[in-house]
Design a protein around this motif. Structure first.
Motif, PDB file in Angstrom:
ATOM      1  N   GLU A   8     -46.765  87.550  54.939  1.00 16.04           N
ATOM      2  CA  GLU A   8     -45.773  87.650  55.863  1.00 16.04           C
ATOM      3  C   GLU A   8     -46.149  87.951  57.136  1.00 16.04           C
ATOM      4  O   GLU A   8     -46.783  89.015  57.635  1.00 16.04           O
ATOM      5  CB  GLU A   8     -44.593  89.042  55.507  1.00 16.04           C
ATOM      6  CG  GLU A   8     -44.233  88.643  53.857  1.00 16.04           C
ATOM      7  CD  GLU A   8     -43.324  89.840  53.658  1.00 16.04           C
ATOM      8  OE1 GLU A   8     -43.717  91.033  54.069  1.00 16.04           O
ATOM      9  OE2 GLU A   8     -42.191  89.643  52.710  1.00 16.04           O
ATOM     10  N   TYR A   9     -45.695  87.090  57.960  1.00 12.75           N
ATOM     11  CA  TYR A   9     -45.952  87.182  59.576  1.00 12.75           C
ATOM     12  C   TYR A   9     -44.686  87.930  60.397  1.00 12.75           C
ATOM     13  O   TYR A   9     -43.618  87.775  60.004  1.00 12.75           O
ATOM     14  CB  TYR A   9     -46.031  85.779  60.112  1.00 12.75           C
ATOM     15  CG  TYR A   9     -47.350  85.096  59.615  1.00 12.75           C
ATOM     16  CD1 TYR A   9     -48.564  85.204  60.718  1.00 12.75           C
ATOM     17  CD2 TYR A   9     -47.750  84.791  58.660  1.00 12.75           C
ATOM     18  CE1 TYR A   9     -49.765  84.654  60.362  1.00 12.75           C
ATOM     19  CE2 TYR A   9     -48.904  84.236  58.084  1.00 12.75           C
ATOM     20  CZ  TYR A   9     -49.805  84.159  59.107  1.00 12.75           C
ATOM     21  OH  TYR A   9     -51.061  83.735  58.789  1.00 12.75           O
ATOM     22  N   GLN A  10     -45.231  88.859  60.999  1.00 12.05           N
ATOM     23  CA  GLN A  10     -44.514  89.543  61.926  1.00 12.05           C
ATOM     24  C   GLN A  10     -43.734  88.969  62.954  1.00 12.05           C
ATOM     25  O   GLN A  10     -42.609  89.308  63.408  1.00 12.05           O
ATOM     26  CB  GLN A  10     -45.078  91.007  62.158  1.00 12.05           C
ATOM     27  CG  GLN A  10     -45.795  91.715  61.417  1.00 12.05           C
ATOM     28  CD  GLN A  10     -45.071  92.403  60.261  1.00 12.05           C
ATOM     29  OE1 GLN A  10     -43.831  92.482  60.499  1.00 12.05           O
ATOM     30  NE2 GLN A  10     -45.795  93.127  59.362  1.00 12.05           N
ATOM     31  N   ASN A  11     -44.291  87.948  63.617  1.00 16.43           N
ATOM     32  CA  ASN A  11     -44.009  87.115  64.633  1.00 16.43           C
ATOM     33  C   ASN A  11     -43.927  85.667  64.064  1.00 16.43           C
ATOM     34  O   ASN A  11     -44.398  85.081  63.306  1.00 16.43           O
ATOM     35  CB  ASN A  11     -44.841  86.979  65.737  1.00 16.43           C
ATOM     36  CG  ASN A  11     -45.060  88.423  66.331  1.00 16.43           C
ATOM     37  OD1 ASN A  11     -44.215  89.188  66.401  1.00 16.43           O
ATOM     38  ND2 ASN A  11     -46.528  89.027  66.550  1.00 16.43           N
ATOM     39  N   ARG A  12     -42.906  84.894  64.856  1.00 21.01           N
ATOM     40  CA  ARG A  12     -42.711  83.562  64.556  1.00 21.01           C
ATOM     41  C   ARG A  12     -43.765  83.073  65.629  1.00 21.01           C
ATOM     42  O   ARG A  12     -44.012  83.137  66.638  1.00 21.01           O
ATOM     43  CB  ARG A  12     -41.379  82.977  65.053  1.00 21.01           C
ATOM     44  CG  ARG A  12     -41.025  81.791  64.727  1.00 21.01           C
ATOM     45  CD  ARG A  12     -39.430  81.488  65.005  1.00 21.01           C
ATOM     46  NE  ARG A  12     -39.038  80.464  64.640  1.00 21.01           N
ATOM     47  CZ  ARG A  12     -38.434  80.200  63.453  1.00 21.01           C
ATOM     48  NH1 ARG A  12     -38.227  81.232  62.432  1.00 21.01           N
ATOM     49  NH2 ARG A  12     -37.927  78.936  63.068  1.00 21.01           N
ATOM     50  N   ALA A  13     -44.358  81.617  65.017  1.00 21.43           N
ATOM     51  CA  ALA A  13     -45.546  80.918  65.843  1.00 21.43           C
ATOM     52  C   ALA A  13     -44.685  80.171  66.554  1.00 21.43           C
ATOM     53  O   ALA A  13     -43.800  79.554  66.318  1.00 21.43           O
ATOM     54  CB  ALA A  13     -46.279  80.210  64.863  1.00 21.43           C
ATOM     55  N   VAL A  14     -45.223  79.966  67.847  1.00 22.06           N
ATOM     56  CA  VAL A  14     -44.843  78.984  68.886  1.00 22.06           C
ATOM     57  C   VAL A  14     -45.777  78.354  69.235  1.00 22.06           C
ATOM     58  O   VAL A  14     -46.951  78.815  69.772  1.00 22.06           O
ATOM     59  CB  VAL A  14     -44.087  79.704  69.983  1.00 22.06           C
ATOM     60  CG1 VAL A  14     -43.709  79.000  71.250  1.00 22.06           C
ATOM     61  CG2 VAL A  14     -42.929  80.535  69.656  1.00 22.06           C
ATOM     62  N   GLY A  15     -45.545  76.966  69.664  1.00 22.60           N
ATOM     63  CA  GLY A  15     -46.424  76.010  70.240  1.00 22.60           C
ATOM     64  C   GLY A  15     -45.869  75.060  71.511  1.00 22.60           C
ATOM     65  O   GLY A  15     -44.490  75.116  71.381  1.00 22.60           O
ATOM     66  N   VAL A  16     -46.508  74.900  72.520  1.00 20.96           N
ATOM     67  CA  VAL A  16     -46.019  74.133  73.686  1.00 20.96           C
ATOM     68  C   VAL A  16     -46.882  73.112  74.187  1.00 20.96           C
ATOM     69  O   VAL A  16     -47.987  73.231  74.279  1.00 20.96           O
ATOM     70  CB  VAL A  16     -45.533  74.882  74.693  1.00 20.96           C
ATOM     71  CG1 VAL A  16     -46.510  76.037  75.198  1.00 20.96           C
ATOM     72  CG2 VAL A  16     -44.724  74.473  75.634  1.00 20.96           C
ATOM     73  N   VAL A  17     -46.457  71.766  74.312  1.00 17.94           N
ATOM     74  CA  VAL A  17     -47.288  70.790  74.914  1.00 17.94           C
ATOM     75  C   VAL A  17     -46.788  70.521  76.337  1.00 17.94           C
ATOM     76  O   VAL A  17     -45.653  70.121  76.354  1.00 17.94           O
ATOM     77  CB  VAL A  17     -46.981  69.504  74.065  1.00 17.94           C
ATOM     78  CG1 VAL A  17     -47.881  68.328  74.832  1.00 17.94           C
ATOM     79  CG2 VAL A  17     -47.314  69.824  72.667  1.00 17.94           C
ATOM     80  N   PRO A  18     -47.689  70.975  77.218  1.00 19.23           N
ATOM     81  CA  PRO A  18     -47.128  70.791  78.744  1.00 19.23           C
ATOM     82  C   PRO A  18     -47.441  69.329  78.822  1.00 19.23           C
ATOM     83  O   PRO A  18     -48.523  68.739  78.610  1.00 19.23           O
ATOM     84  CB  PRO A  18     -48.329  71.586  79.461  1.00 19.23           C
ATOM     85  CG  PRO A  18     -49.386  71.851  78.670  1.00 19.23           C
ATOM     86  CD  PRO A  18     -48.814  71.649  77.050  1.00 19.23           C
ATOM     87  N   VAL A  19     -46.477  68.428  79.715  1.00 22.07           N
ATOM     88  CA  VAL A  19     -46.784  66.957  79.865  1.00 22.07           C
ATOM     89  C   VAL A  19     -46.482  67.098  81.435  1.00 22.07           C
ATOM     90  O   VAL A  19     -45.309  67.431  81.708  1.00 22.07           O
ATOM     91  CB  VAL A  19     -46.025  66.178  79.172  1.00 22.07           C
ATOM     92  CG1 VAL A  19     -45.959  64.652  79.549  1.00 22.07           C
ATOM     93  CG2 VAL A  19     -46.361  66.290  77.728  1.00 22.07           C
ATOM     94  N   ASP A  20     -47.230  66.641  82.163  1.00 19.57           N
ATOM     95  CA  ASP A  20     -46.858  66.239  83.614  1.00 19.57           C
ATOM     96  C   ASP A  20     -46.342  65.115  84.001  1.00 19.57           C
ATOM     97  O   ASP A  20     -46.436  64.036  83.090  1.00 19.57           O
ATOM     98  CB  ASP A  20     -48.045  66.760  84.761  1.00 19.57           C
ATOM     99  CG  ASP A  20     -49.214  65.732  84.600  1.00 19.57           C
ATOM    100  OD1 ASP A  20     -49.053  64.817  84.089  1.00 19.57           O
ATOM    101  OD2 ASP A  20     -50.335  66.161  85.130  1.00 19.57           O
ATOM    102  N   ASP A  21     -46.101  64.668  85.216  1.00 18.04           N
ATOM    103  CA  ASP A  21     -45.508  63.378  85.707  1.00 18.04           C
ATOM    104  C   ASP A  21     -46.470  62.315  85.651  1.00 18.04           C
ATOM    105  O   ASP A  21     -45.936  61.295  85.680  1.00 18.04           O
ATOM    106  CB  ASP A  21     -44.931  63.457  87.232  1.00 18.04           C
ATOM    107  CG  ASP A  21     -43.513  64.560  87.005  1.00 18.04           C
ATOM    108  OD1 ASP A  21     -42.866  64.843  86.002  1.00 18.04           O
ATOM    109  OD2 ASP A  21     -43.184  65.084  88.338  1.00 18.04           O
ATOM    110  N   GLN A  22     -47.649  62.513  85.609  1.00 14.61           N
ATOM    111  CA  GLN A  22     -48.674  61.583  85.474  1.00 14.61           C
ATOM    112  C   GLN A  22     -49.088  61.202  84.074  1.00 14.61           C
ATOM    113  O   GLN A  22     -49.939  60.399  83.930  1.00 14.61           O
ATOM    114  CB  GLN A  22     -49.891  62.028  86.345  1.00 14.61           C
ATOM    115  CG  GLN A  22     -49.732  61.961  87.722  1.00 14.61           C
ATOM    116  CD  GLN A  22     -48.987  63.378  88.091  1.00 14.61           C
ATOM    117  OE1 GLN A  22     -49.516  64.352  87.807  1.00 14.61           O
ATOM    118  NE2 GLN A  22     -48.015  63.114  89.284  1.00 14.61           N
ATOM    119  N   GLY A  23     -48.420  62.078  83.055  1.00 11.22           N
ATOM    120  CA  GLY A  23     -48.553  61.774  81.727  1.00 11.22           C
ATOM    121  C   GLY A  23     -49.959  62.560  81.242  1.00 11.22           C
ATOM    122  O   GLY A  23     -50.755  62.162  80.154  1.00 11.22           O
TER     123      GLY A  23
END
Length: 184
Positions: free
Chosen positions: A48-63
């Motif tokens: 059992e995990y105590q925290n929820r996993a989070v991911g993030v994909v940064p995408v800038d204006d140039q792709g």
């Protein structure tokens, strides 16, 4: 061919008892004595995990996007991934995504949008669930990684990161899911 019913069936498992085997601030390991769906007695181990996993994909204006490289202790190898972390109870996952993005890459995001929510990372041995976001309106700040992280940050075209997910150079499931979702 039969199609799955949209109605959730009743739980066919019976839990007779639970014993905690190990616990720390990140995980709890338990062993349940069970009666399985066919009526047999057995055990089921759950992390059992105590925290929820989070991911993030940064995408800038140039792709372009940013990947984070680090040594992954459990796999004993270096991996490239999207910025990820754990969201403790009480913190909103979107705010955690902003925090992890800043900590690991030094990037600020003007917008954080849900990409994939409630993804089960393993449905056989853990209850770990992940929310994944895309970050836009990117500006540069100063990274501040945790003491357990020795990170490299790589800016590259989003299309190249997607190709890395497709050809196996990126193996982290959260990263692969996120990048392939952005491909579609």
């Amino acid at each position: 061919m039969a199609h799955p019913s949209p109605v959730s069936p009743d739980n066919p498992w019976t839990t007779l008892s639970t014993r905690e085997g190990y616990s720390n601030p990140w995980i709890r390991v338990r062993e349940d004595q069970v009666i399985n769906p066919r009526g047999g007695h057995g055990i089921y181990g759950v992390v059992e995990y105590q925290n929820r996993a989070v991911g993030v994909v940064p995408v800038d204006d140039q792709g372009y996007t940013w990947l984070v490289g680090q040594w992954r202790y459990c796999h004993d190898r270096y991996e490239w991934e999207i910025p990820e972390g754990g969201c403790p109870p009480g913190e909103e996952t979107a705010e955690c995504a902003r925090r992890e993005l800043l900590e690991e890459t030094g990037l600020h995001a003007a917008q954080i949008e849900p990409l994939l929510m409630g993804i089960q990372l393993s449905n056989s041995t853990t209850n770990e669930v992940c929310d994944i976001f895309v970050a836009r309106g990117i500006s540069q700040g100063v990274p501040n990684p945790d003491e357990t992280e020795k990170l490299e940050v790589w800016r590259l075209p989003l299309s190249e990161a997607i190709e890395m997910a497709l050809d196996g150079r990126i193996r982290d499931s959260v990263s692969v899911l996120a990048l392939l979702r952005l491909r579609s």
